[in-house]
Motif scaffolding. Structure first.
Motif, PDB file in Angstrom:
ATOM      1  N   GLN A   1       3.949  23.286  10.541  1.00 25.45           N
ATOM      2  CA  GLN A   1       3.759  23.278   9.115  1.00 25.45           C
ATOM      3  C   GLN A   1       2.223  22.756   8.822  1.00 25.45           C
ATOM      4  OE1 GLN A   1       6.308  20.982   6.739  1.00 25.45           O
ATOM      5  NE2 GLN A   1       6.193  22.347   4.985  1.00 25.45           N
ATOM      6  N   PHE A   2       1.448  23.084   7.835  1.00 27.65           N
ATOM      7  CA  PHE A   2       0.417  22.380   7.347  1.00 27.65           C
ATOM      8  C   PHE A   2       0.447  21.877   6.234  1.00 27.65           C
ATOM      9  CE2 PHE A   2      -4.373  23.232   8.137  1.00 27.65           C
ATOM     10  CZ  PHE A   2      -4.783  22.035   7.716  1.00 27.65           C
ATOM     11  N   VAL A   3       0.373  20.576   6.284  1.00 26.48           N
ATOM     12  CA  VAL A   3       0.638  19.729   5.122  1.00 26.48           C
ATOM     13  C   VAL A   3      -0.604  19.096   4.583  1.00 26.48           C
ATOM     14  CG1 VAL A   3       1.917  17.550   4.162  1.00 26.48           C
ATOM     15  CG2 VAL A   3       3.219  19.056   5.994  1.00 26.48           C
ATOM     16  N   ALA A   4      -0.942  18.829   3.402  1.00 26.05           N
ATOM     17  CA  ALA A   4      -2.246  18.505   2.853  1.00 26.05           C
ATOM     18  C   ALA A   4      -1.760  17.161   2.080  1.00 26.05           C
ATOM     19  CB  ALA A   4      -2.996  18.910   1.988  1.00 26.05           C
ATOM     20  N   VAL A   5      -2.217  15.799   2.260  1.00 26.74           N
ATOM     21  CA  VAL A   5      -1.762  14.691   1.689  1.00 26.74           C
ATOM     22  C   VAL A   5      -2.974  14.560   0.651  1.00 26.74           C
ATOM     23  CG1 VAL A   5      -1.278  12.383   1.612  1.00 26.74           C
ATOM     24  CG2 VAL A   5      -0.294  14.070   3.304  1.00 26.74           C
ATOM     25  N   ILE A   6      -2.802  14.360  -0.763  1.00 32.01           N
ATOM     26  CA  ILE A   6      -3.726  14.172  -1.681  1.00 32.01           C
ATOM     27  C   ILE A   6      -3.368  13.084  -2.510  1.00 32.01           C
ATOM     28  CG2 ILE A   6      -2.843  15.951  -3.552  1.00 32.01           C
ATOM     29  CD1 ILE A   6      -5.938  16.932  -3.549  1.00 32.01           C
ATOM     30  N   GLY A   7      -4.439  12.536  -3.230  1.00 35.59           N
ATOM     31  CA  GLY A   7      -4.323  11.166  -4.086  1.00 35.59           C
ATOM     32  C   GLY A   7      -5.584  10.646  -4.436  1.00 35.59           C
ATOM     33  N   LYS A   8      -5.581   9.714  -5.511  1.00 32.84           N
ATOM     34  CA  LYS A   8      -6.902   9.052  -5.870  1.00 32.84           C
ATOM     35  C   LYS A   8      -7.114   8.267  -4.814  1.00 32.84           C
ATOM     36  CE  LYS A   8      -5.863   9.565 -10.833  1.00 32.84           C
ATOM     37  NZ  LYS A   8      -5.354   8.840 -11.970  1.00 32.84           N
ATOM     38  N   SER A   9      -8.352   7.415  -4.917  1.00 36.42           N
ATOM     39  CA  SER A   9      -8.820   6.397  -4.016  1.00 36.42           C
ATOM     40  C   SER A   9      -7.768   5.276  -4.013  1.00 36.42           C
ATOM     41  CB  SER A   9     -10.275   6.225  -4.046  1.00 36.42           C
ATOM     42  OG  SER A   9     -11.229   7.098  -3.961  1.00 36.42           O
ATOM     43  N   GLY A  10      -7.501   4.732  -2.919  1.00 35.73           N
ATOM     44  CA  GLY A  10      -6.660   3.712  -2.807  1.00 35.73           C
ATOM     45  C   GLY A  10      -5.220   3.854  -2.978  1.00 35.73           C
ATOM     46  N   CYS A  11      -4.778   5.178  -3.094  1.00 37.24           N
ATOM     47  CA  CYS A  11      -3.463   5.389  -2.989  1.00 37.24           C
ATOM     48  C   CYS A  11      -2.543   5.311  -2.053  1.00 37.24           C
ATOM     49  CB  CYS A  11      -3.261   6.716  -3.714  1.00 37.24           C
ATOM     50  SG  CYS A  11      -3.590   7.918  -2.461  1.00 37.24           S
ATOM     51  N   GLY A  12      -3.314   4.975  -0.700  1.00 35.63           N
ATOM     52  CA  GLY A  12      -2.412   4.864   0.450  1.00 35.63           C
ATOM     53  C   GLY A  12      -2.463   5.769   1.649  1.00 35.63           C
ATOM     54  N   LYS A  13      -3.065   7.194   1.066  1.00 33.98           N
ATOM     55  CA  LYS A  13      -2.877   8.532   1.942  1.00 33.98           C
ATOM     56  C   LYS A  13      -3.547   8.380   3.309  1.00 33.98           C
ATOM     57  CE  LYS A  13      -6.877  10.369  -0.387  1.00 33.98           C
ATOM     58  NZ  LYS A  13      -7.448   9.410  -1.388  1.00 33.98           N
ATOM     59  N   SER A  14      -4.550   7.720   3.352  1.00 36.05           N
ATOM     60  CA  SER A  14      -5.258   7.355   4.607  1.00 36.05           C
ATOM     61  C   SER A  14      -4.393   6.373   5.445  1.00 36.05           C
ATOM     62  CB  SER A  14      -6.741   6.681   4.507  1.00 36.05           C
ATOM     63  OG  SER A  14      -7.457   7.859   4.061  1.00 36.05           O
ATOM     64  N   THR A  15      -3.620   5.439   5.085  1.00 32.86           N
ATOM     65  CA  THR A  15      -2.917   4.553   5.557  1.00 32.86           C
ATOM     66  C   THR A  15      -1.689   5.328   5.938  1.00 32.86           C
ATOM     67  OG1 THR A  15      -3.599   2.679   4.161  1.00 32.86           O
ATOM     68  CG2 THR A  15      -1.244   2.477   5.171  1.00 32.86           C
ATOM     69  N   LEU A  16      -1.150   6.095   5.404  1.00 35.54           N
ATOM     70  CA  LEU A  16       0.013   6.978   5.975  1.00 35.54           C
ATOM     71  C   LEU A  16      -0.400   8.080   7.109  1.00 35.54           C
ATOM     72  CD1 LEU A  16       2.490   9.287   3.846  1.00 35.54           C
ATOM     73  CD2 LEU A  16       1.377  10.331   5.638  1.00 35.54           C
ATOM     74  N   LEU A  17      -1.810   8.476   7.227  1.00 34.21           N
ATOM     75  CA  LEU A  17      -2.260   9.152   8.186  1.00 34.21           C
ATOM     76  C   LEU A  17      -2.401   8.148   9.411  1.00 34.21           C
ATOM     77  CD1 LEU A  17      -2.949  12.107   8.476  1.00 34.21           C
ATOM     78  CD2 LEU A  17      -5.277  11.390   8.700  1.00 34.21           C
TER      79      LEU A  17
ATOM     80  N   VAL B   1       0.691  -1.264   0.017  1.00 33.69           N
ATOM     81  CA  VAL B   1      -0.138  -0.105   0.149  1.00 33.69           C
ATOM     82  C   VAL B   1       0.965   1.203  -0.060  1.00 33.69           C
ATOM     83  CG1 VAL B   1      -1.828   1.169   1.271  1.00 33.69           C
ATOM     84  CG2 VAL B   1      -1.978  -1.135   1.356  1.00 33.69           C
ATOM     85  N   LEU B   2       2.092   1.265   0.803  1.00 34.87           N
ATOM     86  CA  LEU B   2       2.886   2.270   0.774  1.00 34.87           C
ATOM     87  C   LEU B   2       4.220   1.771   0.445  1.00 34.87           C
ATOM     88  CD1 LEU B   2       1.658   4.492   3.733  1.00 34.87           C
ATOM     89  CD2 LEU B   2       1.311   5.137   1.348  1.00 34.87           C
ATOM     90  N   GLN B   3       5.181   2.343  -0.162  1.00 32.85           N
ATOM     91  CA  GLN B   3       6.576   1.957  -0.672  1.00 32.85           C
ATOM     92  C   GLN B   3       7.301   2.948  -0.602  1.00 32.85           C
ATOM     93  OE1 GLN B   3       6.455  -0.222  -4.504  1.00 32.85           O
ATOM     94  NE2 GLN B   3       4.150   0.146  -4.698  1.00 32.85           N
ATOM     95  N   ARG B   4       8.457   2.719   0.508  1.00 30.62           N
ATOM     96  CA  ARG B   4       9.561   3.732   0.601  1.00 30.62           C
ATOM     97  C   ARG B   4       9.191   5.212   0.650  1.00 30.62           C
ATOM     98  NH1 ARG B   4      14.582   2.390  -3.326  1.00 30.62           N
ATOM     99  NH2 ARG B   4      15.556   3.587  -1.747  1.00 30.62           N
ATOM    100  N   ILE B   5       8.415   5.406   1.846  1.00 31.48           N
ATOM    101  CA  ILE B   5       7.859   6.691   1.961  1.00 31.48           C
ATOM    102  C   ILE B   5       9.232   7.577   2.584  1.00 31.48           C
ATOM    103  CG2 ILE B   5       6.499   8.256   3.034  1.00 31.48           C
ATOM    104  CD1 ILE B   5       5.237   7.092   0.594  1.00 31.48           C
ATOM    105  N   ASN B   6       9.753   8.406   2.152  1.00 31.28           N
ATOM    106  CA  ASN B   6      10.526   9.453   3.071  1.00 31.28           C
ATOM    107  C   ASN B   6      10.132  10.629   2.983  1.00 31.28           C
ATOM    108  OD1 ASN B   6      13.173   7.847   3.788  1.00 31.28           O
ATOM    109  ND2 ASN B   6      12.827   7.419   1.459  1.00 31.28           N
ATOM    110  N   LEU B   7       9.409  11.265   4.139  1.00 29.52           N
ATOM    111  CA  LEU B   7       8.941  12.495   4.517  1.00 29.52           C
ATOM    112  C   LEU B   7       9.148  13.142   5.782  1.00 29.52           C
ATOM    113  CD1 LEU B   7       6.589  14.682   3.259  1.00 29.52           C
ATOM    114  CD2 LEU B   7       5.138  13.144   4.571  1.00 29.52           C
ATOM    115  N   ASP B   8       9.962  14.508   5.653  1.00 26.79           N
ATOM    116  CA  ASP B   8      10.328  15.368   6.592  1.00 26.79           C
ATOM    117  C   ASP B   8       9.151  16.450   6.860  1.00 26.79           C
ATOM    118  OD1 ASP B   8      13.616  14.702   6.370  1.00 26.79           O
ATOM    119  OD2 ASP B   8      12.202  13.565   7.520  1.00 26.79           O
TER     120      ASP B   8
END
Length: 265
Positions: free
Chosen positions: A56-72, A44-51
């Protein structure tokens, strides 16, 4: 291409990649380091590197099933990565100061509004101190006179304000927002966006918003991260001063860049 278009591109072009905001520069709120998440045999998520920096206010966006809610969910400690690590603050993995707000208010129907807010203080405060803090945060979200009412009598927008108050009453350092405005009508949604921005500016917590709404992302965020097929496809700084105006040419420029990435245009 017209001269006006060229000027707009020159004026509002933003860098991609690593982004250090002015607010809280140099202080790390959290870091995903080579994070991967699998469910069964599906990555679902692959090699995510994020600082992400504090405040900060960060928005995470993507199509359904891309893994954004899993990241949260990983950020909020509701799930654990299959590999890699999440580091918060000064080299710790403590997620106690992270709170999450969902699309549904998830209020307790048998408890009055103030008691629902006090849930956010479980193991932090109790008694009169909890009541005082809950009343204060209800006032900040515009519900100072609704503490004694039942959730059932509130509108959808008011219930989400209660949910926001519950998430904020414990003074979290990180607020994770999983499409919290998705079920609201258009005008109520704009009002809630403005409220969220005002409170974020006042309290200086780190905000991470998952949304399908590109307009909402650029209206609220310092930075928009696009997830595609479990990877970060775009990391875009939104270099527009606040307060921001919906449908302004500056925001429309950034919306176009994000949509181009999402639909490979």
């Amino acid at each position: 291409m017209t001269a006006a278009t060229i000027t707009a591109r020159q004026s509002f072009a933003a860098p991609t990649g690593a982004y250090a905001p002015e607010r809280g520069a140099g202080k790390l709120a959290f870091s995903f380091r080579n994070v991967a998440k699998q469910f069964g045999g599906k990555a679902v998520l692959q090699r995510i590197n994020l600082d992400v920096q504090e405040g900060q206010f960060v928005a995470v966006i993507g199509k359904s099933g891309c893994g954004k809610s899993t990241l949260l969910r990983l950020l909020a400690g509701l799930d654990k990565p299959t590999s890699g690590e999440l580091v918060q603050g000064a080299g710790t993995t403590d997620q106690k100061r992270t709170r999450i707000m969902f699309q549904e208010p998830r209020l307790l129907p048998w408890a009055r509004v103030i008691a629902n807010v006090e849930v956010g203080l479980t193991s932090i405060e109790k008694g009169e101190a909890a009541r005082k803090q809950s009343l204060e945060i209800l006032a900040e979200v515009g519900l100072a006179d609704r503490g004694g009412e039942w959730p059932a009598v509130l509108s959808g927008g008011q219930r989400q304000r209660v949910a926001l108050a519950r998430a904020l009453v414990g003074h979290p350092s990180i607020l994770a927002l999983d499409e919290p405005l998705g079920a609201l009508d258009a005008l109520t949604r704009i009002e809630m966006q403005q409220l969220l921005e005002r409170i974020w500016l006042a309290k200086k917590f780190t905000a991470v918003l998952v949304t399908h709404d590109v307009t909402e992302a650029v209206a609220l965020a310092d930075r928009v991260v696009v997830i595609d097929s479990g990877r970060i496809a775009l990391d875009l700084a939104i270099l527009v001063e606040r307060p921001r105006r919906h449908a302004s040419p500056e925001l429309a420029f950034f919306e176009r860049q994000i949509l181009d990435q999402l639909y490979n245009r």
